[in-house]
Design an enzyme around this catalytic site. Sequence first.
Site, PDB file in Angstrom:
ATOM      1  N   ASP A   7       1.914  29.604  20.766  1.00 40.04           N
ATOM      2  CA  ASP A   7       2.245  28.429  19.663  1.00 40.04           C
ATOM      3  C   ASP A   7       1.492  28.916  18.506  1.00 40.04           C
ATOM      4  O   ASP A   7       0.560  29.622  18.524  1.00 40.04           O
ATOM      5  CB  ASP A   7       1.762  27.172  20.234  1.00 40.04           C
ATOM      6  N   ASP A   9       0.809  26.699  14.925  1.00 40.24           N
ATOM      7  CA  ASP A   9      -0.259  25.752  14.370  1.00 40.24           C
ATOM      8  C   ASP A   9      -0.884  25.012  15.290  1.00 40.24           C
ATOM      9  O   ASP A   9      -0.683  24.509  16.272  1.00 40.24           O
ATOM     10  CB  ASP A   9       0.698  24.676  13.608  1.00 40.24           C
ATOM     11  N   GLY A  42       7.335  25.270  16.489  1.00 36.93           N
ATOM     12  CA  GLY A  42       8.279  24.518  15.791  1.00 36.93           C
ATOM     13  C   GLY A  42       8.712  24.662  14.606  1.00 36.93           C
ATOM     14  O   GLY A  42       9.833  24.305  14.035  1.00 36.93           O
ATOM     15  N   LYS A 212      10.687  25.043  24.299  1.00 36.72           N
ATOM     16  CA  LYS A 212       9.913  26.349  24.094  1.00 36.72           C
ATOM     17  C   LYS A 212      10.167  26.856  25.733  1.00 36.72           C
ATOM     18  O   LYS A 212      10.371  28.344  25.756  1.00 36.72           O
ATOM     19  CB  LYS A 212       8.430  26.020  23.776  1.00 36.72           C
ATOM     20  N   SER A 236       0.184  21.232  21.688  1.00 37.43           N
ATOM     21  CA  SER A 236       0.820  20.070  21.600  1.00 37.43           C
ATOM     22  C   SER A 236       1.785  19.790  22.705  1.00 37.43           C
ATOM     23  O   SER A 236       1.918  20.405  23.564  1.00 37.43           O
ATOM     24  CB  SER A 236       1.499  19.906  20.337  1.00 37.43           C
TER      25      SER A 236
END
Length: 288
Positions: A7, A9, A42, A212, A236
């Site tokens: 991921d 962020d 995202g 994902k 997250s």
Amino acid sequence: MSFIAIDLDGTLINNNHEISKENVKAIKHAMKKGYEVVIATGRAYFDVQRILKEAGLSLYIISANGSNIHSLSGTKILSVTIPREKAREMILWFDKHHYYYEVFTDNGIYTPAKGREILREEMEQLKNVTSAEEYALMELELEKQFSQSGFVYMEHYEEVFQADENIYNILIYTFLNEKRNRGWDKYKAERDLTLVTSSKYNFEIEHKNASKGNALLYLAKVLNKDLQNSMAIGDSGNDVSMFEVVTNSFAMKNADEKVKSKARYVTASNDENGVAKAIEKHLESVEE
Ligand code: CA
């Protein structure tokens, strides 16, 4: 060899909005060993491309929470869109109820021109009832949100439909908990949609098949590899679908407790090269 899905962020990117040298080094080390390193985020594809270029990396990119996959050369190998009429209904509702939102397409992130004003008004409302620490965090989050590339500012929401764009993802952002819950509750039960969250103040809506984890499964199939001895790392709710399909899942130290509970391991924070540490641990565990 297998996959390492990362991921961006709160995970690969530190709080200075950078990918550290240590993390780049660990990624290159894994690639040298034959691992396919994949970014799963995202964010929109064009935005991720810019960030990777700055770090000197060329990787497969799963973007818009699994709605798209792009190869190293930029070929789109997966595209899962929200049906047009459904997208229109939702955008109309969020627009009417005065939400800040972003619509992810191939060519830009469409957002209402008045959106930033809406978020500033929300912050103003909370100023006297929020701790200085929380308020500073809100400022920081807002800065991050607005630092994406490719915004298209709309005077009217119809502009995204007039542009005839594929719609992959609708992101809702609000500092007001009750307002966020109201938006989530409005669409959570829709059978054709998936709702996930990637920060404290947002949630994102995409097609039910987009995640994902699903994108990672799809990429493995396309490349004729399997996910044995693979790893995923995130912070997250939108990362949990990846945790479910890999061998070793890692949550960041800065992740929510709920996300940590879904991961096999917890690594250091995004400001402490948590990705590099997790990759080294994974390589050791697989080579044992
Ligand atoms: Ca994240």
